[in-house]
Design a protein around this motif. Structure first.
Motif, PDB file in Angstrom:
ATOM      1  N   LEU A 218       0.807  -1.208   0.000  1.00  0.00           N
ATOM      2  CA  LEU A 218       0.000   0.000   0.000  1.00  0.00           C
ATOM      3  C   LEU A 218       0.845   1.265   0.000  1.00  0.00           C
ATOM      4  O   LEU A 218       0.421   2.294  -0.511  1.00  0.00           O
ATOM      5  N   CYS A 219       2.023   1.201   0.613  1.00  0.00           N
ATOM      6  CA  CYS A 219       2.809   2.431   0.711  1.00  0.00           C
ATOM      7  C   CYS A 219       3.497   2.755  -0.599  1.00  0.00           C
ATOM      8  O   CYS A 219       4.045   3.845  -0.750  1.00  0.00           O
ATOM      9  N   PHE A 220       3.484   1.826  -1.560  1.00  0.00           N
ATOM     10  CA  PHE A 220       4.223   2.044  -2.801  1.00  0.00           C
ATOM     11  C   PHE A 220       3.757   3.267  -3.597  1.00  0.00           C
ATOM     12  O   PHE A 220       4.565   4.134  -3.907  1.00  0.00           O
ATOM     13  N   PRO A 221       2.464   3.349  -3.923  1.00  0.00           N
ATOM     14  CA  PRO A 221       2.030   4.529  -4.680  1.00  0.00           C
ATOM     15  C   PRO A 221       2.342   5.823  -3.924  1.00  0.00           C
ATOM     16  O   PRO A 221       2.813   6.785  -4.530  1.00  0.00           O
ATOM     17  N   LEU A 222       2.124   5.799  -2.607  1.00  0.00           N
ATOM     18  CA  LEU A 222       2.401   6.985  -1.804  1.00  0.00           C
ATOM     19  C   LEU A 222       3.871   7.365  -1.892  1.00  0.00           C
ATOM     20  O   LEU A 222       4.218   8.524  -2.127  1.00  0.00           O
ATOM     21  N   GLY A 223       4.747   6.384  -1.735  1.00  0.00           N
ATOM     22  CA  GLY A 223       6.175   6.665  -1.769  1.00  0.00           C
ATOM     23  C   GLY A 223       6.624   7.208  -3.112  1.00  0.00           C
ATOM     24  O   GLY A 223       7.398   8.166  -3.180  1.00  0.00           O
ATOM     25  N   VAL A 224       6.124   6.611  -4.190  1.00  0.00           N
ATOM     26  CA  VAL A 224       6.525   7.079  -5.528  1.00  0.00           C
ATOM     27  C   VAL A 224       6.042   8.509  -5.753  1.00  0.00           C
ATOM     28  O   VAL A 224       6.788   9.366  -6.224  1.00  0.00           O
ATOM     29  N   LEU A 225       4.777   8.782  -5.391  1.00  0.00           N
ATOM     30  CA  LEU A 225       4.247  10.134  -5.572  1.00  0.00           C
ATOM     31  C   LEU A 225       5.053  11.152  -4.775  1.00  0.00           C
ATOM     32  O   LEU A 225       5.392  12.228  -5.270  1.00  0.00           O
ATOM     33  N   LEU A 226       5.374  10.803  -3.523  1.00  0.00           N
ATOM     34  CA  LEU A 226       6.149  11.715  -2.698  1.00  0.00           C
ATOM     35  C   LEU A 226       7.524  11.970  -3.310  1.00  0.00           C
ATOM     36  O   LEU A 226       8.015  13.097  -3.306  1.00  0.00           O
ATOM     37  N   ALA A 227       8.152  10.917  -3.837  1.00  0.00           N
ATOM     38  CA  ALA A 227       9.483  11.088  -4.418  1.00  0.00           C
ATOM     39  C   ALA A 227       9.420  11.986  -5.636  1.00  0.00           C
ATOM     40  O   ALA A 227      10.251  12.877  -5.813  1.00  0.00           O
ATOM     41  N   LEU A 228       8.416  11.774  -6.500  1.00  0.00           N
ATOM     42  CA  LEU A 228       8.272  12.617  -7.681  1.00  0.00           C
ATOM     43  C   LEU A 228       8.023  14.061  -7.276  1.00  0.00           C
ATOM     44  O   LEU A 228       8.571  14.986  -7.852  1.00  0.00           O
ATOM     45  N   ALA A 229       7.172  14.219  -6.246  1.00  0.00           N
ATOM     46  CA  ALA A 229       6.866  15.573  -5.796  1.00  0.00           C
ATOM     47  C   ALA A 229       8.120  16.251  -5.247  1.00  0.00           C
ATOM     48  O   ALA A 229       8.349  17.428  -5.490  1.00  0.00           O
ATOM     49  N   ARG A 230       8.927  15.488  -4.534  1.00  0.00           N
ATOM     50  CA  ARG A 230      10.109  16.075  -3.943  1.00  0.00           C
ATOM     51  C   ARG A 230      11.104  16.529  -5.003  1.00  0.00           C
ATOM     52  O   ARG A 230      11.847  17.472  -4.820  1.00  0.00           O
ATOM     53  N   ARG A 231      11.120  15.806  -6.137  1.00  0.00           N
ATOM     54  CA  ARG A 231      12.059  16.162  -7.197  1.00  0.00           C
ATOM     55  C   ARG A 231      11.524  17.265  -8.083  1.00  0.00           C
ATOM     56  O   ARG A 231      12.259  17.822  -8.887  1.00  0.00           O
ATOM     57  N   SER A 232      10.217  17.526  -7.951  1.00  0.00           N
ATOM     58  CA  SER A 232       9.592  18.447  -8.886  1.00  0.00           C
ATOM     59  C   SER A 232      10.131  19.855  -8.700  1.00  0.00           C
ATOM     60  O   SER A 232      10.550  20.236  -7.611  1.00  0.00           O
ATOM     61  N   LYS A 233      10.129  20.602  -9.790  1.00  0.00           N
ATOM     62  CA  LYS A 233      10.634  21.980  -9.674  1.00  0.00           C
ATOM     63  C   LYS A 233       9.520  22.915  -9.226  1.00  0.00           C
ATOM     64  O   LYS A 233       9.736  24.112  -9.113  1.00  0.00           O
ATOM     65  N   LEU A 234       8.344  22.383  -8.997  1.00  0.00           N
ATOM     66  CA  LEU A 234       7.241  23.219  -8.557  1.00  0.00           C
ATOM     67  C   LEU A 234       7.331  23.359  -7.049  1.00  0.00           C
ATOM     68  O   LEU A 234       7.214  22.381  -6.312  1.00  0.00           O
ATOM     69  N   ARG A 235       7.534  24.562  -6.594  1.00  0.00           N
ATOM     70  CA  ARG A 235       7.861  24.802  -5.198  1.00  0.00           C
ATOM     71  C   ARG A 235       6.839  24.223  -4.227  1.00  0.00           C
ATOM     72  O   ARG A 235       7.188  23.625  -3.219  1.00  0.00           O
ATOM     73  N   LEU A 236       5.583  24.432  -4.532  1.00  0.00           N
ATOM     74  CA  LEU A 236       4.550  24.019  -3.597  1.00  0.00           C
ATOM     75  C   LEU A 236       4.583  22.509  -3.378  1.00  0.00           C
ATOM     76  O   LEU A 236       4.586  22.010  -2.252  1.00  0.00           O
ATOM     77  N   LEU A 237       4.632  21.807  -4.496  1.00  0.00           N
ATOM     78  CA  LEU A 237       4.673  20.344  -4.432  1.00  0.00           C
ATOM     79  C   LEU A 237       5.871  19.871  -3.631  1.00  0.00           C
ATOM     80  O   LEU A 237       5.770  19.000  -2.766  1.00  0.00           O
ATOM     81  N   GLN A 238       7.006  20.475  -3.942  1.00  0.00           N
ATOM     82  CA  GLN A 238       8.234  20.048  -3.287  1.00  0.00           C
ATOM     83  C   GLN A 238       8.149  20.291  -1.786  1.00  0.00           C
ATOM     84  O   GLN A 238       8.521  19.438  -0.984  1.00  0.00           O
ATOM     85  N   SER A 239       7.638  21.475  -1.403  1.00  0.00           N
ATOM     86  CA  SER A 239       7.575  21.789   0.019  1.00  0.00           C
ATOM     87  C   SER A 239       6.644  20.847   0.751  1.00  0.00           C
ATOM     88  O   SER A 239       6.973  20.352   1.832  1.00  0.00           O
TER      89      SER A 239
END
Lengths: 414, 257, 387
Positions: A218-239
């Motif tokens: 279950l944590c897989f989709p969450l982890g992948v989304l969080l990792a993508l968000a963290r790498r994103s150049k969009l400040r809000l998502l990253q924060s």
């Protein structure tokens, strides 16, 4: 031309080895004697304990309770079927993966004969095989033996079928439905099991294993989304992502579980009253998701930028760039780390027993020492040794397999 | 050729212009990588770009398919202007193919999957048609027997030819080459150059950044020399190598020839 | 040759820049919606159950006592939090020190040429790394402490000034002087050591004479300690048994002892692996070059290999320390009143659970961030200068 010094037989060679590795200096000899003596003493006491002094009756009597808790005794067939199906499933996947590796020229199995392969399997899984045999020896019915035998047969059959299926080029619809069915098997098993006994009442070692599996899936989709968000150049998502990851990683899992025990009902509509097991799995998902995010982030960083550029220049959309090219490579690069996280989670499921009062293997072991037949005899040592042994075998074997995989994948050395 | 005629060549395409760069600047922070680039490339023309490292050659062609964003000026590819418009960018990327120095093949896909990926995903080609197309192209670059293998099992020269095939599968109008042979062992350079020469003979429009002067002499319609972010000199190879006009060009040629 | 109008703005739904902002907005909206739903549920349920949701509970009297600390049950809850926090620090700091010493020794032992030492270290690491910490702690607590520690009447005294019983372990302690004064003496000693080391280092650079900083520095440290002890009039108190209590000396709580032991043994196995890994990660050529320069074994280790190994080890070591601090929360299951136990108890006594646990989580996160920050600082300080 002088001839090399001759060896004078094995006696001298052993003596030479001992001199080099055990008695090189005075300090060395002292260390050997002290620690060697200590080791021998400990081994002696341990063997004495296990085979002579310990009263294993408490385990024998309570084996079912420890393994599956209060699962209805007349429904153990359901459990057996599930385990066998799981064995078949694992075999199928192993077969398919092996075929794929052979096609890519990455498998060394073809270099081994049949006999060597059996030896290799025994060496890798010998501990688990031994433990299973030990557990079977402790039971007094035939059921478990049949279950074990069926599972082994099912796994072998699955492996053969998977291997055969992998070689053929199948029509597209067959391949697609096949993959879909494979992905659904764990969920199907869950449904099958929960019809006999609701998720809320899953206990024993069964709870530890299934809650760990549920957590990591279950944590897989969450982890992948969080990792993508963290790498994103969009400040809000990253924060947002960083906030979540750092907060969860800074919190002890035990405190989160304690909190879930008393606070979770505040955050869901009053009509839902989550059971303890659900609470545990929810916390595992939230917690492991943050750790998985960091692992996936490392994986994403390990994929060369050129891959993304090549995908871009071919005209692939950003979603396709990520989903078809970058993410598959990223996840494959960090398989050992993901396995490590699963092993951690597996061991941490014991915390749910203590925090939420779920009767998992550890809590069960403590509880049975209070039974009228066994109270006050200091049997806690035996039960804890048993519990520790089971967890240790699982963790050690998975850890070793992960190291083996790491060497085989040559991760990081490509 | 007079100086003026030589310089006029940069802004006049041989034939109909399919790529136009007008007054293009590119900054990395405060460093200016491209200074007032003006270049027209005509249909079926082979333009070879040479120059010392750091001269901006790679940056220039990476701007053409938007791997880098240019800061000033206009870039037009086949009548489509390169701007912030997503649709324009995607269309330009479909019409241009790029071959990288590091090949950048997808290691988790087989050779034929590498080649068919973009046609199937972007042009929505059915699988059989895509595979037929792929095999045709792999034959053109002379490695059809490697179709089912994985990139890791191929030599560098074979991998780069697969990369060329992968770009060709999209039937681009222009092929961009970013130092395609620089990462290859010497014995494999020729097989790649041969594939590129075949392409040129078949009439593909190509912009090639390279150090392979032999290739330039043999195949180029024009040679562009860049240094310090600017186009210094342009000319047909027979004039360029034997009678360079600019001192900077003479210096560079004396260092490498 | 067709050209489009020069640099016209594309329609907004295809403009790359607009799309980026749109995507962010959509994600924010989804996250906000989920957060608002959770918050709404929380408000509704809290109101329905009549449990307050503010942090006022911190000022209410605690109504419970904390064994092992003189804590007045009438003090406000926030004082209990402070006690819990200090207890967490206590077991963490001592645990980190013990685990590091043990772990580094075992890690180096793993690389020893002595077969017995190396095998034993390997066994230690493989056994304890693969056990769940909770199982180990339960074993230490229920198995060792409760089973093997004798009741007070039959306390074990290996020497007259150490008492081992299931009510605690008595060891000598100081008295007659404030703890802060002793800490000051310690600080003076350490500063002096550091100053002497720097002075001797400069002497070594100028004249080439061996610095002997270690001997001189530690000598100064010892002398300062002894002088300080005597001058401040500190005295030793030895534990003794009085009926069913241990008086004088200091009593190490069995819960503290069990938690400490479990944490130290478990974390040491991880630290041993890190030590081994980081020493092995130093390229072999380094040791070979040092040997070719005629440096002795000790000098090779101390001046060439260990400094490089330390750089590699800092981040994972910091991570293990953080884990130990977080694992101290398990004390709540073993009657040790660290922060989590205090929270658990106060919630059991009527404090509202959500704010109480939230505060505790925030405290742990802050501890985590501070520790990470320190690790980063150490990492920066020791980084290899690269091009």
């Amino acid at each position: 031309m002088t001839s090399p010094p001759t060896t004078l037989g094995t006696g001298t060679r052993a003596a030479r080895w001992a001199r080099k590795h055990l008695f090189r200096t005075w300090l060395d000899s002292a260390l050997t004697i002290v620690f060697g003596g200590l080791a021998l003493y400990l081994i002696f006491r341990f063997v004495l304990f296990v085979f002579v002094n310990a009263r294993w009756e408490i385990i024998q009597v309570n084996l079912k309770l420890l393994m599956v808790g209060r699962w209805p005794s007349d429904q153990l067939m359901v459990m057996a079927v599930s385990v066998a199906v799981l064995g078949l499933w694992v075999g199928l996947i192993a077969g398919l993966v092996h075929r794929r590796q052979m096609r890519a020229g990455q498998s060394r199995l073809t270099a081994m004969t049949g006999g060597q392969r059996v030896v290799d399997l025994v060496r890798r899984f010998g501990l688990i095989i031994g433990t299973v045999l030990l557990l079977l020896a402790l039971t007094n019915t035939n059921g478990p033996w049949l279950m074990a035998a069926t599972t082994v047969v099912a796994s072998v059959v699955g492996r053969v079928i998977g291997g055969a299926a992998g070689t053929r080029v199948l029509p597209r619809w067959v391949a697609r439905t096949g993959v879909l069915l494979l992905a659904l098997v764990p969920f199907a098993i869950y449904v099958y099991l929960s019809r006999t006994l609701a998720l809320a009442d899953w206990e024993g070692f069964f709870f530890n294993i299934t809650s760990a599996i549920a957590g990591i899936i279950l944590c897989f989709p969450l982890g992948v989304l969080l990792a993508l968000a963290r790498r994103s150049k969009l400040r809000l998502l990253q924060s947002l992502s960083i906030l979540y990851i750092e907060f969860v990683r800074g919190s002890p899992l035990f405190v989160l579980l304690l909190m879930a025990n008393v606070s979770l009902e505040f955050f869901v509509p009053a009509s839902i009253a989550p059971s303890k097991v659900i609470r545990a799995i929810v916390v595992f998902t939230i917690f492991t998701g943050a750790y998985l995010a960091e692992i996936v982030r490392g994986g994403l960083q390990s994929v060369p930028r050129g891959q993304e550029e090549a995908a871009k220049s071919l005209g692939l959309s950003p979603t396709k760039q990520m989903g078809l090219i970058v993410l598959p490579q990223a996840l494959r690069n960090v398989i050992p780390a993901q396995i490590g996280q699963f092993i951690s989670l597996f061991k941490d499921t014991t915390l749910a027993g203590l925090a939420l009062g779920i009767l998992d293997l550890l809590e069960g072991a403590k509880a049975i020492t209070q039974q009228p037949d066994f109270r006050g005899q200091g049997l806690i040592i035996e039960t804890l040794v048993f519990v520790g042994f089971l967890f240790w075998v699982g963790s050690f074997t998975m850890s070793r397999e992960s190291q083996r995989l790491e060497r085989k994948l040559g991760v990081g050395t490509r | 050729m007079t100086n003026e005629q030589v310089f006029a060549d940069a802004t006049k395409a041989v034939g109909e212009a399919i790529i136009e760069l007008e007054h293009v600047d590119k900054f990395f922070g405060s460093f200016q990588a491209l200074k007032d680039i003006n270049l027209k490339v005509g249909l079926q023309e082979v333009v070879v770009v040479i120059g010392p490292s750091g001269s901006g050659k790679s940056t220039m062609i990476r701007c053409i398919n938007r791997l880098e964003e240019h800061d000033n000026g206009r870039i037009v590819v086949d009548g489509i202007e390169l701007s912030e418009d997503v649709r324009n960018i995607q269309e330009i990327r479909r019409e241009t193919g790029m071959v990288f120095q590091q090949f950048n093949l997808f290691p988790h896909l087989s050779v034929i999957d590498n080649v068919t990926l973009a046609p199937r995903q972007v042009r929505r080609m059915p699988k059989d048609e895509a595979e037929r197309l792929a095999m045709e192209i792999l034959e053109r670059v002379q490695i059809p027997e490697q179709a089912r293998k994985y990139p890791g099992q191929l030599s560098g020269g074979q991998q780069q030819r697969v990369a060329i095939a992968r770009s060709l599968a999209m039937k681009p109008k222009v092929m961009l080459f970013d130092e395609p042979t620089s990462a290859l062992d010497p014995e494999m350079i020729n097989e790649v150059l041969d594939a590129m020469k075949d392409l040129a003979r078949e009439g593909m429009t190509m912009i090639v950044v390279t150090h392979e002067m032999g290739f330039a002499r043999e195949v180029a319609d024009r040679v562009v020399f860049m240094a310090d972010g600017q186009i210094v000199e342009v000319g047909p190879p027979e004039h360029f190598f034997t009678n360079p006009q600019e001192d900077r060009t003479k210096l560079f040629l004396s260092q490498i020839l | 040759m067709t050209t489009t109008e020069g640099s016209s703005r594309p329609p907004f739904y295809r403009d790359v820049r607009v799309l980026k902002w749109l995507f962010q907005l959509v994600v924010f909206a989804i996250v906000a919606a989920i957060a608002l739903w959770l918050w709404g549920n929380f408000r509704r349920n809290a109101a329905a159950s009549g449990i307050p949701t503010s942090f006022d509970f911190l000022s209410a009297p605690a109504t419970f006592s904390i064994p092992g600390a003189d804590f007045n049950p009438n003090s406000p809850v926030r004082s209990a939090y402070v006690v819990g926090f200090l207890n967490t620090l206590r077991v963490s700091i001592v645990g980190i020190i013990l685990a590091t010493v043990l772990g580094v020794l075992i890690g180096i032992g793993r690389l020893s040429t002595n077969w017995v030492v190396s095998r034993l270290s390997a066994v230690y690491v493989e056994v304890f790394r693969n056990l769940p910490l909770l199982v180990l702690l339960t074993f230490v607590f229920l198995g060792v402490v409760l089973q093997f520690m004798p009741p007070i009447a039959e306390a074990w005294t290996p020497v007259s000034w150490i008492i081992v019983s299931n009510r605690g372990i008595g060891v000598p302690w100081y008295e007659g002087v404030s703890g802060w004064a002793l800490l000051l003496v310690l600080a003076i000693g350490m500063v002096g050591w550091w100053l002497i080391a720097r002075w001797r280092q400069r002497v070594f650079e100028r004249t080439g004479q061996p610095s002997r900083a270690g001997i001189l520095g530690s000598g100064f440290f010892l002398v300062t300690l002894i002088l300080g002890w005597v001058l401040l009039g500190a005295m030793l108190t030895l534990p003794s048994i009085d009926g069913r209590q241990i008086i004088d000396g200091i009593r190490v709580d069995p819960s503290f002892f069990a938690l400490l032991l479990g944490l130290a043994i478990y974390t040491a196995s991880h630290i041993a692996e890190i030590t081994r890994g980081s020493i092995q990660a130093v390229p072999r050529g380094q040791g070979e070059a040092a040997a070719a320069l005629a440096l002795t074994g000790f000098q090779r280790m101390w001046k060439v290999i260990l400094p490089q190994a330390m750089r590699i080890a800092i981040p994972p070591l910091g991570n293990q320390y953080l884990n130990l601090i977080k694992n101290s929360s398990l004390g709540a299951g073993f009657a040790y009143f660290e922060l989590t136990n205090v929270t658990q108890t106060t919630v059991g006594n009527g404090s509202p659970s959500v704010p109480a646990f939230f505060l505790t989580l925030v405290i742990y996160v802050v501890i985590s961030l501070v520790t990470s920050g320190l690790v980063n600082l150490a990492n920066q300080r020791f980084k290899v200068v690269e091009r």
